[in-house]
Design a protein around this motif. Sequence first.
Motif, PDB file in Angstrom:
ATOM      1  N   ARG A 130      -5.524   0.872  -7.118  1.00 45.24           N
ATOM      2  CA  ARG A 130      -6.225   0.193  -6.038  1.00 45.24           C
ATOM      3  C   ARG A 130      -7.716   0.423  -6.244  1.00 45.24           C
ATOM      4  NH1 ARG A 130      -5.441   1.085   0.524  1.00 45.24           N
ATOM      5  NH2 ARG A 130      -6.701  -0.707   1.174  1.00 45.24           N
ATOM      6  N   SER A 171       0.801  -1.228   0.000  1.00 45.20           N
ATOM      7  CA  SER A 171       0.000   0.000   0.000  1.00 45.20           C
ATOM      8  C   SER A 171       0.831   1.274   0.000  1.00 45.20           C
ATOM      9  CB  SER A 171      -0.928   0.001   1.216  1.00 45.20           C
ATOM     10  OG  SER A 171      -0.179  -0.082   2.417  1.00 45.20           O
ATOM     11  N   ARG A 222      -3.659   4.958  -2.665  1.00 44.42           N
ATOM     12  CA  ARG A 222      -5.058   5.143  -2.283  1.00 44.42           C
ATOM     13  C   ARG A 222      -5.959   4.571  -3.372  1.00 44.42           C
ATOM     14  NH1 ARG A 222      -2.471  10.217  -1.191  1.00 44.42           N
ATOM     15  NH2 ARG A 222      -2.333  10.637   1.050  1.00 44.42           N
ATOM     16  N   HIS A 223      -7.271   4.641  -3.165  1.00 42.64           N
ATOM     17  CA  HIS A 223      -8.196   4.217  -4.204  1.00 42.64           C
ATOM     18  C   HIS A 223      -7.994   5.078  -5.457  1.00 42.64           C
ATOM     19  CE1 HIS A 223     -11.318   2.165  -1.352  1.00 42.64           C
ATOM     20  NE2 HIS A 223     -10.211   1.470  -1.509  1.00 42.64           N
TER      21      HIS A 223
END
Length: 675
Positions: free
Chosen positions: A215, A142, A163-164
């Motif tokens: 992600r 991550s 992050r997303h």
Amino acid sequence: MFHLRAAGVSLVLDTRGTASVLHWGPDLGDIDLSAPAFVPAVPPSSIDVPLRLSLLPSLAEGWSGRPAIENGHGFRTAEAHHQDQTLVVRSASPDATQEVVTELELTPQGVLRVRHRLTNRGDHEIVLPSLDVLLPIPAEASELLDFTGLWSHERSPQRAPLRHGIWSRESRHGRPGHDDAFLMVAGEPGFGFRRGRVWAVHLAWSGDKRIWAERSALGPSVLGAGELLAPGEIRLAPGGSYETPWLVAVFSGSGLDGLSDRLHPWIRATSPLSLPRPVVLNTWEAVYFHHDLTVLGQLADAAAEVGVERFVLDDGWFTGRRDDRRALGDWSVDDTVWPDGLHPLISRVHARGMEFGLWVEPEMISPDSRLARDHPDWILDGGAGPTWRWQRTLDLTRAYDHLLERLSALLSEYPIAFLKWDHNRDLLTPGVAHRQTRALYRLLAALKDAFPHVEIESCASGGARIDLGILPLVDRFWTSDTNDPLDRQSIQRWTGILVPPEYLGGHLGDGVAHVTGRTSALGFRLATALFGSAGIEWNLTRASPQEKADIAAWIAEHKRLRPLLHSGRVVRADSPDPAHLVHGVIAPDRAHAVFALVTLGTPAAALPPPIRFPGLDPDRSYTVRPIGVPPRTMQDAPPPWLAAGEVTLPGRFLSEVGLPAPLLTPEQALLLELA
């Protein structure tokens, strides 16, 4: 279902329905492939079957992230087979008009390579918008590390959380560029050189490209990359094919050094170099365009006296080239400067026991040149747009035969052992990067085939074209146009994650760096240039007798150590103080090592952290002793071990506890040999 294993890495591929990589990372050992261990749950408000990230993910299977093929309509696995450590998967579109063959190779070093080849099986032309390779990474990966930079400051690291959404890096330079993302690494938060699990990808391609991490809120995370295609750039007639560049993917359970532990042995096995690597003197910062037989002859004499093995004549030798505003493309020796050609200089170089090398920039053309006047149609984009370094780009597909003939004529007439191949501008022409890059590869391959004894260095305004696509066709990279050792410490440290040191040119420059104007001590410059493919970029005729003596001693030391430096394992310590770097090279049998303690700036504390030596054999005793020019210190007394001249201790102690560090002033380096 297939399971490949090598060097502590597993690849699990499910070829049922849509072929999917289920696992890429740490070795899983012997597993029951029939067990439903990889099948996820079905969440609410989603497709009604478990989401699979296929080799060619698209909306058709429920993947709403970036697809492998823009406008793809879903591919189904038609066939899969396994040969040694390579899996080959053939997939077809629903209407059978498109076929994709995917190769996945897991090398003995644990490096994963993946590429696609799309073939038009229909009756009509296909305009291909994109074709990329995607690989899954776990949720704990991550934190991202990739690179940016600018001229003379390449491979500057940048880190951020994943992050997303998509973190995407695109290169539109027609070459990777000084700001090339280079290597995209996703890992456990806080990963370093010696700690943390990391997954990394590199695209082996020298043209436009994109590389990204994504992600998804749906669950999966991916790393992906592919050639960045302009609209309409790839058109496939019926039966035509397009093959992606190789995606090179690496997993490490021990931080960034673990990536090098896989990549360096693999590169050394697949792109072997002629060893030992010769010590080079390049004339650029010594004389620039002032080409004169007497001056250059004296420089050659000075180079030979200190132990140089290869003398490279840089820009300025060809017809009309008195500055950087003219004559690119006119690749014949200037008879006004060299009335007898280059033979007198080469004879002098050879008489002093050195090889001769020459600078060229075949992909470029000056508007003020005979070639531009004779063939204006060979200039990309018709000469529109701004010049860059007063030059334009030559269309290699049109000028290919001319360039091959001119370069072959030079290499046939003169005993040239080395070409410094430069590329000093971005293309700035849309839709040509693919064919230009393919033509470059073809030209380099043709020259290597015709002149196998000639080594080629990839230089692109310094380090703007360092990638694994061009590596099989060249023998050296010019790492950066700066010879400032302070900048070079960082550039070499990060470039060396991917590329072994013997491929990376690092030169001793003048006391006042020509690019930055910064003054640095000779010992710091020597220590920085020791690691890698060493050379000199300095007018040695102006060096003092003491400086020449120190340089001669340094070259002798480099020659003694280069069997280790150019075959060993590269290690880098994680330091709590960013002003202090420790890096080294350890022999394959771990019996011999060379380390450098480097101070980049003012330390954070009066007593710096100990020098820890990672990677040593814990059960072997090592004698540690300083070598090279002693660095400048500011201390009332040195550590006793250093005052004594050497110390012998177990590898476990040296790795875990380390030795008290001397108090080096900023921009200094202490070299230590362990045996």
